[in-house]
Design a protein around this motif. Structure first.
Motif, mmCIF file in Angstrom:
data_model
loop_
_atom_site.group_PDB
_atom_site.id
_atom_site.type_symbol
_atom_site.label_atom_id
_atom_site.label_comp_id
_atom_site.label_asym_id
_atom_site.label_seq_id
_atom_site.Cartn_x
_atom_site.Cartn_y
_atom_site.Cartn_z
ATOM 1 N N UNK A 103 0.930 -0.984 -0.211
ATOM 2 C CA UNK A 103 -0.148 0.205 -0.179
ATOM 3 C C UNK A 103 1.268 1.522 0.158
ATOM 4 N N UNK A 104 2.205 1.562 0.608
ATOM 5 C CA UNK A 104 2.666 2.684 1.139
ATOM 6 C C UNK A 104 3.865 2.416 1.171
ATOM 7 N N UNK A 105 5.280 2.931 0.698
ATOM 8 C CA UNK A 105 6.458 2.432 0.996
ATOM 9 C C UNK A 105 7.216 4.233 1.678
ATOM 10 N N UNK A 106 8.511 4.562 2.557
ATOM 11 C CA UNK A 106 8.927 5.272 3.137
ATOM 12 C C UNK A 106 10.236 4.671 3.225
ATOM 13 N N UNK A 107 11.456 5.289 3.507
ATOM 14 C CA UNK A 107 12.581 5.054 3.891
ATOM 15 C C UNK A 107 13.012 4.079 4.067
ATOM 16 N N UNK A 108 12.121 3.499 5.268
ATOM 17 C CA UNK A 108 12.255 2.830 6.256
ATOM 18 C C UNK A 108 11.201 1.396 6.094
ATOM 19 N N UNK A 109 9.993 2.006 6.068
ATOM 20 C CA UNK A 109 8.921 0.985 5.888
ATOM 21 C C UNK A 109 8.088 0.187 4.428
ATOM 22 N N UNK A 110 7.632 -0.524 4.307
ATOM 23 C CA UNK A 110 6.661 -0.979 3.683
ATOM 24 C C UNK A 110 5.152 -1.563 4.504
#
Length: 73
Positions: A34-41
């Motif tokens: 659904x979402x991704x950032x610099x540390x987590x999916x």
């Protein structure tokens, strides 16, 4: 790896990940990201049947899945 995950989010595609869980056990998961950032999916994990957060550092491998199984879709 992040490029594959971003593309999967954009195309609403399932991925298979090889993941090192909290107990340091290697697991294989099918995830709808659904979402991704610099540390987590963030995505729906079909193994746990709920939305989960995965540490990117603990994802050992990722590959897109073709949606041939309608029950997963």
């Amino acid at each position: 790896m992040q490029n594959i995950l971003v593309r999967a989010i954009e195309q609403q595609q399932l991925v298979q990940i090889i993941y090192l869980d909290a107990n340091q056990k290697i697991t294989q998961r099918i995830v709808r990201p659904y979402e991704i950032n610099e540390k987590h999916l963030k995505g729906f994990c079909f193994l746990r049947k709920q939305v989960r957060l995965f540490k990117l550092d603990d994802i050992l491998a990722v590959s897109p899945l073709r949606q041939t199984n309608k029950r997963l879709g």
